[in-house]
Design a protein around this motif. Structure first.
Motif, mmCIF file in Angstrom:
data_model
loop_
_atom_site.group_PDB
_atom_site.id
_atom_site.type_symbol
_atom_site.label_atom_id
_atom_site.label_comp_id
_atom_site.label_asym_id
_atom_site.label_seq_id
_atom_site.Cartn_x
_atom_site.Cartn_y
_atom_site.Cartn_z
ATOM 1 N N GLU A 173 29.771 58.000 40.436
ATOM 2 C CA GLU A 173 31.112 58.036 41.057
ATOM 3 C C GLU A 173 31.428 59.480 41.413
ATOM 4 O O GLU A 173 31.279 60.369 40.572
ATOM 5 N N ASP A 174 31.833 59.734 42.660
ATOM 6 C CA ASP A 174 32.073 61.122 43.077
ATOM 7 C C ASP A 174 33.489 61.605 42.766
ATOM 8 O O ASP A 174 33.729 62.810 42.756
ATOM 9 N N ASP B 254 29.736 53.397 42.437
ATOM 10 C CA ASP B 254 30.683 53.575 43.534
ATOM 11 C C ASP B 254 29.885 53.398 44.831
ATOM 12 O O ASP B 254 28.693 53.714 44.882
ATOM 13 N N SER C 226 31.066 54.435 48.130
ATOM 14 C CA SER C 226 31.250 55.591 48.998
ATOM 15 C C SER C 226 30.926 56.854 48.201
ATOM 16 O O SER C 226 31.704 57.284 47.361
ATOM 17 N N LEU C 227 29.730 57.410 48.450
ATOM 18 C CA LEU C 227 29.219 58.535 47.657
ATOM 19 C C LEU C 227 28.571 59.565 48.566
ATOM 20 O O LEU C 227 27.983 59.198 49.588
HETATM 21 MN MN MN Z 1 33.531 57.550 46.204
#
Ligand code: MN
Length: 129
Positions: free
Chosen positions: A12-13, A56, A58-59
């Protein structure tokens, strides 16, 4: 190391989300490994062989769909359940996540109850609480 002692890997970013979910996992009794992007996530999966991966979608560096495909295409990692996490319940995200090989799907913000129920389902009742 028994299955029960294997850590959970969270990829997770967003640091706030990472801390929040890591705290929940600790309260469920798990050890946690954290990765802030897709590349390091796949690398840590190979290194630690976690019990489950929270991914996640979107990374940076490599998105969650691509990272999941790489994990599911790896003979050593393919058995590890991958639970997708996304903030935006975009139409098609769930389908794309399952197509990429994700075993389950959670929409952020995730509650402790949802996390616990999903872990029980995916790990066959081995999850704490
Ligand atoms: Mn993300």
């Amino acid at each position: 190391m028994s299955e029960d002692e294997k850590p959970i890997l969270i990829i997770e970013d967003n640091p706030d989300n990472r801390v929040l979910i890591t705290d929940m996992l600790h309260s469920m009794g798990y050890q946690v490994i954290e990765a802030p992007d897709g590349d390091s996530g796949v690398r840590l999966a190979h290194q630690h062989r976690p019990a489950l991966i929270l991914m996640d979608l979107s990374l940076p560096s490599k998105d969650g769909w691509q990272a999941t495909r790489e994990i599911k295409n790896s003979p050593e990692l393919a058995h590890i359940p991958v639970v997708a996490l996304t903030a935006h319940a975009m139409r098609g995200d769930r389908e794309r996540a399952l197509e990429a090989g994700c075993d389950e799907y959670l929409t952020k913000p995730v509650s402790l109850g949802e996390l616990s129920r999903t872990f029980s389902a995916v790990l066959g009742g081995r999850a704490a609480c």
